[in-house]
Design a protein around this motif. Structure first.
Motif, PDB file in Angstrom:
ATOM      1  N   LEU A  68      -4.129  -7.623   2.467  1.00 37.55           N
ATOM      2  CA  LEU A  68      -3.500  -7.886   1.173  1.00 37.55           C
ATOM      3  C   LEU A  68      -3.624  -6.667   0.274  1.00 37.55           C
ATOM      4  O   LEU A  68      -2.650  -6.253  -0.371  1.00 37.55           O
ATOM      5  N   PHE A  69      -4.805  -6.094   0.206  1.00 39.80           N
ATOM      6  CA  PHE A  69      -5.035  -4.904  -0.612  1.00 39.80           C
ATOM      7  C   PHE A  69      -4.123  -3.768  -0.159  1.00 39.80           C
ATOM      8  O   PHE A  69      -3.470  -3.101  -0.976  1.00 39.80           O
ATOM      9  N   ALA A  70      -4.047  -3.553   1.147  1.00 40.38           N
ATOM     10  CA  ALA A  70      -3.263  -2.437   1.682  1.00 40.38           C
ATOM     11  C   ALA A  70      -1.770  -2.634   1.486  1.00 40.38           C
ATOM     12  O   ALA A  70      -1.021  -1.663   1.303  1.00 40.38           O
ATOM     13  N   ALA A  71      -1.309  -3.890   1.527  1.00 43.77           N
ATOM     14  CA  ALA A  71       0.129  -4.173   1.405  1.00 43.77           C
ATOM     15  C   ALA A  71       0.613  -4.142  -0.030  1.00 43.77           C
ATOM     16  O   ALA A  71       1.823  -4.137  -0.283  1.00 43.77           O
ATOM     17  N   SER A  72      -0.307  -4.101  -0.985  1.00 45.45           N
ATOM     18  CA  SER A  72       0.054  -4.214  -2.394  1.00 45.45           C
ATOM     19  C   SER A  72       0.793  -2.978  -2.896  1.00 45.45           C
ATOM     20  O   SER A  72       0.687  -1.889  -2.323  1.00 45.45           O
ATOM     21  N   PRO A  73       1.559  -3.128  -3.987  1.00 47.58           N
ATOM     22  CA  PRO A  73       2.519  -2.101  -4.405  1.00 47.58           C
ATOM     23  C   PRO A  73       1.946  -0.716  -4.668  1.00 47.58           C
ATOM     24  O   PRO A  73       2.623   0.282  -4.431  1.00 47.58           O
ATOM     25  N   THR A  74       0.714  -0.630  -5.153  1.00 46.88           N
ATOM     26  CA  THR A  74       0.161   0.697  -5.447  1.00 46.88           C
ATOM     27  C   THR A  74       0.093   1.558  -4.194  1.00 46.88           C
ATOM     28  O   THR A  74       0.404   2.757  -4.235  1.00 46.88           O
ATOM     29  N   PHE A  75      -0.262   0.956  -3.071  1.00 43.97           N
ATOM     30  CA  PHE A  75      -0.494   1.729  -1.850  1.00 43.97           C
ATOM     31  C   PHE A  75       0.649   1.616  -0.847  1.00 43.97           C
ATOM     32  O   PHE A  75       0.759   2.442   0.054  1.00 43.97           O
ATOM     33  N   ASN A  76       1.472   0.623  -1.000  1.00 41.13           N
ATOM     34  CA  ASN A  76       2.575   0.339  -0.071  1.00 41.13           C
ATOM     35  C   ASN A  76       3.887   0.518  -0.822  1.00 41.13           C
ATOM     36  O   ASN A  76       4.519  -0.438  -1.249  1.00 41.13           O
ATOM     37  N   SER A  77       4.297   1.764  -1.009  1.00 43.11           N
ATOM     38  CA  SER A  77       5.463   2.050  -1.838  1.00 43.11           C
ATOM     39  C   SER A  77       6.081   3.383  -1.443  1.00 43.11           C
ATOM     40  O   SER A  77       5.380   4.302  -0.985  1.00 43.11           O
ATOM     41  N   ASP A  78       7.401   3.475  -1.626  1.00 41.42           N
ATOM     42  CA  ASP A  78       8.084   4.756  -1.434  1.00 41.42           C
ATOM     43  C   ASP A  78       7.804   5.711  -2.591  1.00 41.42           C
ATOM     44  O   ASP A  78       8.056   6.920  -2.482  1.00 41.42           O
ATOM     45  N   THR A  79       7.339   5.170  -3.711  1.00 40.10           N
ATOM     46  CA  THR A  79       7.024   5.983  -4.885  1.00 40.10           C
ATOM     47  C   THR A  79       5.517   6.158  -4.984  1.00 40.10           C
ATOM     48  O   THR A  79       4.792   5.173  -5.147  1.00 40.10           O
ATOM     49  N   CYS A 139      -2.915   6.471   0.036  1.00 43.24           N
ATOM     50  CA  CYS A 139      -1.834   5.481   0.123  1.00 43.24           C
ATOM     51  C   CYS A 139      -1.094   5.702   1.447  1.00 43.24           C
ATOM     52  O   CYS A 139      -1.360   6.658   2.178  1.00 43.24           O
ATOM     53  N   TYR A 140      -0.153   4.823   1.741  1.00 43.10           N
ATOM     54  CA  TYR A 140       0.641   4.969   2.963  1.00 43.10           C
ATOM     55  C   TYR A 140       1.704   6.058   2.824  1.00 43.10           C
ATOM     56  O   TYR A 140       2.068   6.703   3.802  1.00 43.10           O
ATOM     57  N   GLY A 141       2.240   6.227   1.622  1.00 43.84           N
ATOM     58  CA  GLY A 141       3.292   7.215   1.429  1.00 43.84           C
ATOM     59  C   GLY A 141       4.687   6.681   1.649  1.00 43.84           C
ATOM     60  O   GLY A 141       5.670   7.400   1.482  1.00 43.84           O
ATOM     61  N   ASN A 142       4.792   5.397   2.009  1.00 38.46           N
ATOM     62  CA  ASN A 142       6.104   4.753   2.152  1.00 38.46           C
ATOM     63  C   ASN A 142       5.918   3.249   2.000  1.00 38.46           C
ATOM     64  O   ASN A 142       4.788   2.755   1.915  1.00 38.46           O
ATOM     65  N   TYR A 143       7.044   2.549   1.961  1.00 36.51           N
ATOM     66  CA  TYR A 143       7.002   1.085   1.871  1.00 36.51           C
ATOM     67  C   TYR A 143       7.367   0.479   3.212  1.00 36.51           C
ATOM     68  O   TYR A 143       8.290   0.947   3.903  1.00 36.51           O
ATOM     69  N   GLU A 161     -15.585  -9.843  -9.855  1.00 34.02           N
ATOM     70  CA  GLU A 161     -15.125  -8.526  -9.424  1.00 34.02           C
ATOM     71  C   GLU A 161     -13.794  -8.580  -8.676  1.00 34.02           C
ATOM     72  O   GLU A 161     -13.587  -7.862  -7.698  1.00 34.02           O
ATOM     73  N   VAL A 162     -12.885  -9.398  -9.157  1.00 33.38           N
ATOM     74  CA  VAL A 162     -11.556  -9.481  -8.570  1.00 33.38           C
ATOM     75  C   VAL A 162     -10.520  -8.817  -9.479  1.00 33.38           C
ATOM     76  O   VAL A 162      -9.619  -8.122  -9.002  1.00 33.38           O
ATOM     77  N   ARG A 163     -10.660  -8.998 -10.786  1.00 35.76           N
ATOM     78  CA  ARG A 163      -9.610  -8.551 -11.711  1.00 35.76           C
ATOM     79  C   ARG A 163      -9.360  -7.052 -11.636  1.00 35.76           C
ATOM     80  O   ARG A 163      -8.203  -6.619 -11.625  1.00 35.76           O
ATOM     81  N   TRP A 164     -10.416  -6.221 -11.596  1.00 36.23           N
ATOM     82  CA  TRP A 164     -10.218  -4.773 -11.549  1.00 36.23           C
ATOM     83  C   TRP A 164      -9.336  -4.389 -10.367  1.00 36.23           C
ATOM     84  O   TRP A 164      -8.361  -3.650 -10.500  1.00 36.23           O
ATOM     85  N   PHE A 165      -9.657  -4.909  -9.192  1.00 36.98           N
ATOM     86  CA  PHE A 165      -8.916  -4.520  -7.993  1.00 36.98           C
ATOM     87  C   PHE A 165      -7.519  -5.125  -7.968  1.00 36.98           C
ATOM     88  O   PHE A 165      -6.600  -4.544  -7.377  1.00 36.98           O
ATOM     89  N   ASP A 166      -7.329  -6.273  -8.632  1.00 36.10           N
ATOM     90  CA  ASP A 166      -5.979  -6.819  -8.780  1.00 36.10           C
ATOM     91  C   ASP A 166      -5.133  -5.907  -9.662  1.00 36.10           C
ATOM     92  O   ASP A 166      -3.967  -5.631  -9.353  1.00 36.10           O
ATOM     93  N   LEU A 167      -5.695  -5.454 -10.778  1.00 43.84           N
ATOM     94  CA  LEU A 167      -4.960  -4.547 -11.661  1.00 43.84           C
ATOM     95  C   LEU A 167      -4.599  -3.260 -10.919  1.00 43.84           C
ATOM     96  O   LEU A 167      -3.496  -2.727 -11.077  1.00 43.84           O
ATOM     97  N   VAL A 168      -5.523  -2.756 -10.128  1.00 39.22           N
ATOM     98  CA  VAL A 168      -5.301  -1.506  -9.392  1.00 39.22           C
ATOM     99  C   VAL A 168      -4.226  -1.677  -8.341  1.00 39.22           C
ATOM    100  O   VAL A 168      -3.237  -0.924  -8.295  1.00 39.22           O
ATOM    101  N   ARG A 169      -4.387  -2.657  -7.466  1.00 40.05           N
ATOM    102  CA  ARG A 169      -3.489  -2.754  -6.312  1.00 40.05           C
ATOM    103  C   ARG A 169      -2.079  -3.189  -6.699  1.00 40.05           C
ATOM    104  O   ARG A 169      -1.119  -2.841  -6.005  1.00 40.05           O
ATOM    105  N   ARG A 170      -1.946  -3.912  -7.837  1.00 36.53           N
ATOM    106  CA  ARG A 170      -0.623  -4.345  -8.267  1.00 36.53           C
ATOM    107  C   ARG A 170      -0.009  -3.372  -9.281  1.00 36.53           C
ATOM    108  O   ARG A 170       1.061  -3.643  -9.823  1.00 36.53           O
ATOM    109  N   ASN A 171      -0.697  -2.254  -9.542  1.00 36.78           N
ATOM    110  CA  ASN A 171      -0.156  -1.223 -10.430  1.00 36.78           C
ATOM    111  C   ASN A 171       0.161  -1.801 -11.818  1.00 36.78           C
ATOM    112  O   ASN A 171       1.217  -1.542 -12.399  1.00 36.78           O
TER     113      ASN A 171
END
Length: 597
Positions: free
Chosen positions: A241-252, A263-267, A519-529
């Motif tokens: 879930l963390f890895a698939a989230s928009p911050t890390f799983n994105s073309d941007t 990050c992955y560098g692509n979506y 300790e969930v909110r910080w990582f939610d804010l991060v991974r969902r940008n």
């Protein structure tokens, strides 16, 4: 730094394998009954089941807890939510992490003191990894353990390694990866691996446990706190879930300097589908095996619902806790420093406004706009009504009162929370105090300590989020996951027909309400940008007791702005990941700096 670390000159804090005199130091320090001159070897440490268990225990002991302890100075004995929109610190002294490093933007690669949120190379996660690999590579030598016992304990060690690396992934991205116990004579060349490789390696460890071990689905109450197969499957879902989230799983790229290490560098939609598959596998297995469920209230009353929610996160052997971290036995002694600092940080009004009325309807249409409620002349009491006997009757979601000490509620010492301005023991703050884990009376804390690292509702809500990403509109299965969590505390179901975006907003809010101060909110804010939530203005609430200074039932209220944070005007996405200490990079073993630092 302990004697063992000094003996063999560790890199990254604590990696190296025991050797010669280091083995003696280890034995003396952790096994406790041999002098340093005894010449004890690794073979002798694994000469019996008892000694081997002591080694594995050290891996467990060094897991990172989310609750401050007397030996942990993370954020200056503050909590991670204090650098999110849920909580605010007002302890403006040199040891307070939020005010001295984050609110003013002072954290840097050359200024990462012990009161930062995470300091790569200096945390105990590497210690867990070291002892777990030591155990895995030597357990076959133990003569008085069966093959089945070795299989189970080895699986526990692998989950401990995966859990520690996941914490690193969340905090810094791709890391230096150790797949064995490092020998003192080994060349210190451990290049950083990519974000994708780190995810894959963690998942591979967990898949090995899930597919090839006899690890119990749920540990017995006697072994509660040990890793389980349910915990391994839940952790796999969290990683994906963390890895698939928009911050890390994105073309941007999330930052102009973001690279393959962060990050992955692509979506790819396949990453979301992998998370959904892991979630479905977990719930299919749960349906078949049982053993875990939401703790249900003993009656349909506010108090019973609140206590069920408390039992869910606080009580050892809870049927909701999938991964538990233990740092001691007594809550009072283990978390004494956390309790002592309880008056120096408090929940924000932004967080309080997220909690709905007791029937599940929104308190505010927009929780970030306190003007949506007339605080100067409340049309409805925002926290408590007064019944015919003069008793306070809660008006909001039961989880509000378990997370937050509100005006009128009982607090730590069994007396009225000192949050109204004219309370004899009033402390200047946000107008609220943290209630979760601190609780109301000493008897409430008179149970064995635990940190609920992963609870069933986190997996349910995360699965609903992932389902929402792979379907054009929210599915009934996704609704059911969220509504079960809400129903446990007496809330109505989410309205039908929500759009993709509105369902996502509802899920993310539900995660904040259910998992506050876990300790969930910080990582939610991060991974969902969620940039806006890092930058938004935070509010507090002044209250004044009108009828009794010590135990008022009527209050006046006034909203005020909390101090400005550096992020409000000078936001940089670099904050998503922690800086790597320049001293670690200078060691030359292969770690690189994170974007923006």
């Amino acid at each position: 730094m302990n004697k063992y670390k000094k003996t063999i000159g560790l890199i990254a804090g604590c990696w190296l394998m025991l050797s010669s005199c280091a083995e003696v130091t280890f034995w003396n320090e952790f096994l406790g009954d041999q002098p340093e001159s005894s010449g004890v070897t690794t073979e002798e440490m694994f000469a019996s089941r008892l000694n081997a268990e002591r080694v594995l225990t050290q891996a467990y002991t060094n897991l990172i807890s989310g609750l401050p302890t007397g030996s942990d100075n993370k954020l200056g004995v503050n909590i991670l939510e204090s650098i999110t929109d849920l909580c605010y610190s007002l302890r403006d002294n040199i040891s307070d992490g939020p005010t001295t490093l984050y609110y003013n933007g002072a954290l840097s690669a050359t200024n990462i003191p012990s009161h930062s949120a995470y300091k790569y190379g200096s945390e105990t996660d590497w210690t867990t990894i070291r002892y777990a690999w030591m155990y895995l590579e030597n357990v076959d030598k133990v003569p008085d353990m069966t093959a089945a016992e070795k299989n189970i304990r080895s699986a526990e060690a692998k989950v401990l390694i995966a859990l520690s690396y996941f914490g690193m992934l969340q905090n810094v991205g791709g890391v230096t990866w150790l797949d064995h116990a490092v020998d003192v004579n080994e060349t210190m060349a451990f290049p950083r691996i990519t974000f994708a490789q780190t995810v894959d390696n963690i998942v591979a460890l967990l898949d090995d446990v899930i597919d090839n071990s006899n690890l119990p689905w749920r540990q017995s109450d006697t072994d509660y706190g040990r890793m389980s197969k349910a915990g391994a499957m839940a952790l796999k879902f969290k990683v994906l879930l963390f890895a698939a989230s928009p911050t890390f799983n994105s073309d941007t790229p999330w930052h102009s300097e973001a690279d393959e290490y962060t990050c992955y560098g692509n979506y790819s939609a396949d990453r979301w589908r992998a998370a959904v598959d892991a979630g479905r596998e977990f719930f299919d297995r749960l349906n078949a095996e049982g053993g875990y469920s939401l703790v249900q209230p003993a009656s349909e009353t506010h108090r019973a619902r609140r206590l069920a929610y408390r039992q869910a996160y606080f009580q050892r052997t809870s049927t909701e806790v999938l991964i538990s971290v233990h740092k001691g036995y007594s809550n009072e002694s283990t978390h004494g420093s956390f309790y002592d600092q309880r008056y120096y940080s408090g929940p924000t009004l932004n967080y309080v406004d997220m909690f709905p009325w007791a029937d599940g309807t929104d308190f505010l249409a927009d929780p970030d706009d306190p003007s949506g409620f007339d605080w100067s002349n409340p049309p409805t009491q925002p926290f408590f009504d007064v019944d015919d006997e003069g008793e306070l009757v809660p008006t909001r979601d039961p989880r509000l009162y378990e997370n937050v000490a509100c005006p009128g509620d009982m607090y730590y010492g069994g007396t009225a929370a000192p949050v109204h301005e004219n309370h004899p023991n009033y402390h200047l703050g946000t107008g609220f105090l943290i209630m979760k884990y601190i609780l109301q009376q000493s008897d409430d804390r008179n149970t064995p300590e635990q940190w609920s690292h992963t609870r069933l509702p986190e997996i349910m809500l995360g699965y609903a989020e992932a389902l929402n990403e792979v379907n054009p509109e929210p599915t009934q299965e996704a609704y059911d996951m969220v509504n079960q969590v809400r129903a446990r505390v007496g809330l109505s179901a989410l309205p039908e027909g929500l759009s993709h975006d509105n369902f996502l907003k509802a899920v993310m809010r539900e995660r904040a309400l259910e998992l506050g101060f876990e300790e969930v909110r910080w990582f939610d804010l991060v991974r969902r940008n969620m940039v806006d939530d890092f930058r938004k203005q935070l509010y507090g609430l002044t209250s004044i007791g009108l009828d009794d200074l010590n135990n008022p039932t009527q209050f006046s209220f006034e909203v005020f702005e909390l101090g400005e944070r550096y992020w409000s005007t000078t936001w940089d996405a670099k904050w998503y990941l922690a800086p790597i200490p320049q001293t670690e990079i200078n060691k030359g073993y292969g770690m690189t700096q994170n974007p923006g630092w």
